[in-house]
Write a protein that holds these residues in place. Structure first.
Motif, PDB file in Angstrom:
ATOM      1  N   ARG A 115       0.843  -1.281  -0.053  1.00 25.47           N
ATOM      2  CA  ARG A 115       0.200  -0.026   0.098  1.00 25.47           C
ATOM      3  C   ARG A 115       0.931   1.246   0.094  1.00 25.47           C
ATOM      4  O   ARG A 115       0.340   2.433   0.068  1.00 25.47           O
ATOM      5  N   ARG A 159      -6.601  -1.780 -17.068  1.00 26.82           N
ATOM      6  CA  ARG A 159      -7.117  -2.055 -15.459  1.00 26.82           C
ATOM      7  C   ARG A 159      -8.094  -3.389 -15.184  1.00 26.82           C
ATOM      8  O   ARG A 159      -7.954  -4.181 -14.381  1.00 26.82           O
ATOM      9  N   LEU A 160      -9.018  -3.319 -16.200  1.00 21.09           N
ATOM     10  CA  LEU A 160      -9.970  -4.486 -16.186  1.00 21.09           C
ATOM     11  C   LEU A 160      -9.412  -5.871 -16.572  1.00 21.09           C
ATOM     12  O   LEU A 160      -9.511  -6.834 -15.447  1.00 21.09           O
ATOM     13  N   PHE A 162      -6.134  -6.566 -15.954  1.00 27.97           N
ATOM     14  CA  PHE A 162      -5.134  -6.911 -14.784  1.00 27.97           C
ATOM     15  C   PHE A 162      -6.085  -7.331 -13.458  1.00 27.97           C
ATOM     16  O   PHE A 162      -5.387  -7.914 -12.545  1.00 27.97           O
ATOM     17  N   GLY A 163      -7.092  -6.794 -13.493  1.00 28.41           N
ATOM     18  CA  GLY A 163      -7.921  -7.094 -12.427  1.00 28.41           C
ATOM     19  C   GLY A 163      -8.363  -8.472 -12.393  1.00 28.41           C
ATOM     20  O   GLY A 163      -8.264  -9.244 -11.287  1.00 28.41           O
ATOM     21  N   MET A 164      -8.666  -8.750 -13.500  1.00 22.87           N
ATOM     22  CA  MET A 164      -8.880 -10.442 -13.769  1.00 22.87           C
ATOM     23  C   MET A 164      -7.795 -11.121 -13.497  1.00 22.87           C
ATOM     24  O   MET A 164      -7.786 -12.049 -12.804  1.00 22.87           O
TER      25      MET A 164
ATOM     26  N   SER B 167     -11.716  -5.439  -8.877  1.00 25.46           N
ATOM     27  CA  SER B 167     -10.519  -4.671  -9.101  1.00 25.46           C
ATOM     28  C   SER B 167     -10.945  -3.206  -8.963  1.00 25.46           C
ATOM     29  O   SER B 167     -10.125  -2.163  -8.879  1.00 25.46           O
ATOM     30  N   ILE B 168     -12.087  -2.769  -9.417  1.00 25.79           N
ATOM     31  CA  ILE B 168     -12.532  -1.505  -9.692  1.00 25.79           C
ATOM     32  C   ILE B 168     -12.196  -0.746  -8.188  1.00 25.79           C
ATOM     33  O   ILE B 168     -11.860   0.234  -8.489  1.00 25.79           O
ATOM     34  N   GLU B 170     -10.015  -0.889  -6.362  1.00 25.35           N
ATOM     35  CA  GLU B 170      -8.297  -0.510  -6.336  1.00 25.35           C
ATOM     36  C   GLU B 170      -8.081   0.783  -7.120  1.00 25.35           C
ATOM     37  O   GLU B 170      -7.127   1.587  -7.012  1.00 25.35           O
ATOM     38  N   TRP B 171      -8.860   1.163  -7.990  1.00 23.88           N
ATOM     39  CA  TRP B 171      -8.493   2.295  -9.099  1.00 23.88           C
ATOM     40  C   TRP B 171      -9.562   3.263  -9.244  1.00 23.88           C
ATOM     41  O   TRP B 171      -9.391   4.203  -9.765  1.00 23.88           O
TER      42      TRP B 171
END
Lengths: 198, 198
Positions: A115, A159-160, A162-164, B167-168, B170-171
């Motif tokens: 963090r 971002r989506l 790498f979220g996955m 993941s949403i 997070e960003w």
């Protein structure tokens, strides 16, 4: 000349094993909440023996984060990520990232929990941002060549994706090499072609 | 009879605001690392004033996790999630989950960080598992009706979908109502149709 005695009983941990166990302890209890004493106790070492191997708790964190980020960054430099159409390169990077996550599950898990509470953590976050930026550039190039849909912003798409990919660390448990390859296939299938039948 | 004096200066926080600020502090410093004293200090309250509103730190956590989980579970009971073809119901649930994440960003962020270190945390994890199970049943039904591809296991598909959705937190930073609706569109587009052009 006497023959050295064979060491009996539980062998001591080597440098690498100490790092791996430390990473496991950081994940279980949180890095900030883990003291050098508790770490030494878990390893069955004295604190001074532990300090003989690693200068500090932070050095262990630094090495772990560096290994995770270094492995991800290495994917971006593989030929599959640097030569050819951008769509194929993106596919290579996604598959490579899944491979790294599975191979270095604990190290990447630790990386994803960082963090930014210290210089070491902030440096790792900075490298993650640079990695994401390079993938975003790749997504944009794939959009420009027409292989990736252009109605979603490249940054949100990255971002989506790498979220996955990153969510894998939350639930994947290694079951064998087939498991990892199949997982990469599934991620690619959802990311590139979606769940809907056509 | 005297008129009550108008209260001047910074008004005290109400019950709801205390909960919201506590959630923010838990996210910033970690729940375990947050003491009631530091929480009271951040609120500008005495510990006894804080205890007047909430019986314990754990009660604040419990309420926050209950609100996040309750909002997600409510999506599963909406007509769009219970009536019609399974593929449409799945789409409704994904869109609803994105809406909840955006509306309750801090509460869901806290929920997703829970690791099961207490009964309250374990109960929340149990509700998350039950939620995932219900979505997996929906994915399986959509596969059976032919609207979702059947070459990916329903359980892995659910985890990848929610990896992307979760993941949403997070960003994503709220920028207005359009932001949230567009985000849901993007998630649905990637999840259902993939990034590749066809």
């Amino acid at each position: 000349m006497s023959v050295p005695a064979v060491r009996r009983g539980r062998p001591g941990y080597d440098q690498r094993q100490i790092l791996e166990i430390a990473v496991q302890v950081f994940i279980e209890h949180g890095y900030d909440a883990t003291s050098v004493s508790s770490l030494a106790e878990r390893l069955g070492l004295s604190k001074s023996a532990l300090y003989h191997h690693y200068a500090s708790k932070e050095r262990l964190l630094e090495l772990a984060l560096d290994e995770a980020m270094g492995s991800l960054e290495a994917v971006l430099h593989e030929p599959g990520a640097t030569v050819g159409p951008a769509g194929d390169r993106l596919e290579h990077v996604l598959r490579g990232a899944v491979r790294v996550l599975v191979d270095k599950l604990a190290f990447v898990t630790l990386l994803l929990r960082v963090r930014g509470n210290s210089d070491v953590e902030r440096a790792a976050l900075e490298r993650r941002r640079a990695f994401d930026d390079q993938v975003t550039v790749l997504v944009r190039a794939a959009q420009a060549e027409g292989s990736v849909r252009a109605d979603i912003g490249a940054s949100v798409a990255t971002r989506l994706l790498f979220g996955m990919v990153n969510s894998i660390v939350e639930w994947y448990r290694p079951t064998g090499p087939e498991g990892a390859a199949e997982l990469a296939d599934d991620v690619l299938a959802v990311a590139l072609d979606g769940l809907r039948t056509h």
